[in-house]
Design a protein around this motif. Structure first.
Motif, short mmCIF file in Angstrom:
data_model
loop_
_atom_site.label_atom_id
_atom_site.label_comp_id
_atom_site.label_asym_id
_atom_site.label_seq_id
_atom_site.Cartn_x
_atom_site.Cartn_y
_atom_site.Cartn_z
N MET A 1 -12.78 -12.42 -10.34
CA MET A 1 -14.03 -12.49 -9.57
C MET A 1 -13.98 -11.52 -8.39
O MET A 1 -14.99 -10.87 -8.08
CB MET A 1 -14.27 -13.92 -9.07
N SER A 2 -12.83 -11.41 -7.74
CA SER A 2 -12.75 -10.47 -6.61
C SER A 2 -12.90 -9.04 -7.09
O SER A 2 -13.57 -8.24 -6.45
CB SER A 2 -11.44 -10.65 -5.85
N VAL B 1 -16.42 -4.17 -7.45
CA VAL B 1 -17.12 -3.14 -8.22
C VAL B 1 -18.54 -2.96 -7.67
O VAL B 1 -19.02 -1.84 -7.55
CB VAL B 1 -17.14 -3.49 -9.72
N ILE B 2 -19.19 -4.08 -7.32
CA ILE B 2 -20.54 -3.96 -6.78
C ILE B 2 -20.53 -3.88 -5.26
O ILE B 2 -21.58 -3.92 -4.63
CB ILE B 2 -21.45 -5.10 -7.27
N GLN B 3 -19.36 -3.78 -4.68
CA GLN B 3 -19.15 -3.54 -3.25
C GLN B 3 -19.80 -4.61 -2.38
O GLN B 3 -20.58 -4.33 -1.47
CB GLN B 3 -19.64 -2.16 -2.86
N GLU B 4 -19.44 -5.88 -2.68
CA GLU B 4 -19.90 -6.99 -1.86
C GLU B 4 -18.70 -7.68 -1.23
O GLU B 4 -17.59 -7.65 -1.77
CB GLU B 4 -20.71 -7.98 -2.69
N THR B 5 -18.93 -8.32 -0.11
CA THR B 5 -17.84 -8.91 0.66
C THR B 5 -17.27 -10.18 0.04
O THR B 5 -16.20 -10.64 0.45
CB THR B 5 -18.29 -9.23 2.09
N TRP B 6 -17.93 -10.76 -0.94
CA TRP B 6 -17.39 -11.94 -1.61
C TRP B 6 -16.07 -11.62 -2.30
O TRP B 6 -15.28 -12.53 -2.59
CB TRP B 6 -18.38 -12.50 -2.63
N GLY B 7 -15.81 -10.35 -2.55
CA GLY B 7 -14.54 -9.96 -3.16
C GLY B 7 -13.35 -10.37 -2.31
O GLY B 7 -12.31 -10.77 -2.82
N TRP B 8 -13.50 -10.29 -0.99
CA TRP B 8 -12.41 -10.69 -0.09
C TRP B 8 -12.17 -12.20 -0.14
O TRP B 8 -11.03 -12.66 -0.08
CB TRP B 8 -12.72 -10.25 1.33
#
Length: 104
Positions: A69-70, A75-82
């Protein structure tokens, strides 16, 4: 044949959000089911070892899910990755500590 229109990658974000929520709830339910099924097991008994083995399996799956998920959010450059990376590291360190202290 491709239509030639640009694909807006941020349209994927709601689907990833739903997948992340559904996956997290599924992992929590699986953990609760294992804890409930083996609630009466004696410490250091066979059932206790089976419970710990199943919890290690769920933790490893959770670590891989949160890592995927991160990567998807990066890939879509959103902060939820962190956030998902932090959850992946937490699950991975828990699994690693359990694997080292109790034996794999």
């Amino acid at each position: 044949m491709m239509s030639g229109t640009a694909f807006n990658i941020h349209n994927v974000s709601p689907y990833l959000g739903a997948l992340g929520l559904l996956g997290t709830i599924t992992l929590l339910v699986a953990t609760a089911m294992v804890m409930w099924q083996y609630r009466a097991s004696r410490s250091n008994g066979f059932q206790w070892h089976i419970r710990n083995w199943r919890l290690k399996q769920i933790s490893a799956i959770a670590c891989l899910f949160f890592l995927a998920m991160s990567a998807s959010y990066w890939v879509i450059q959103e902060t939820w990755g962190w956030v998902y990376l932090l959850m992946s590291v937490k699950c991975g360190t828990w699994w690693f500590r359990r694997a080292l202290s109790r034996g794999v």
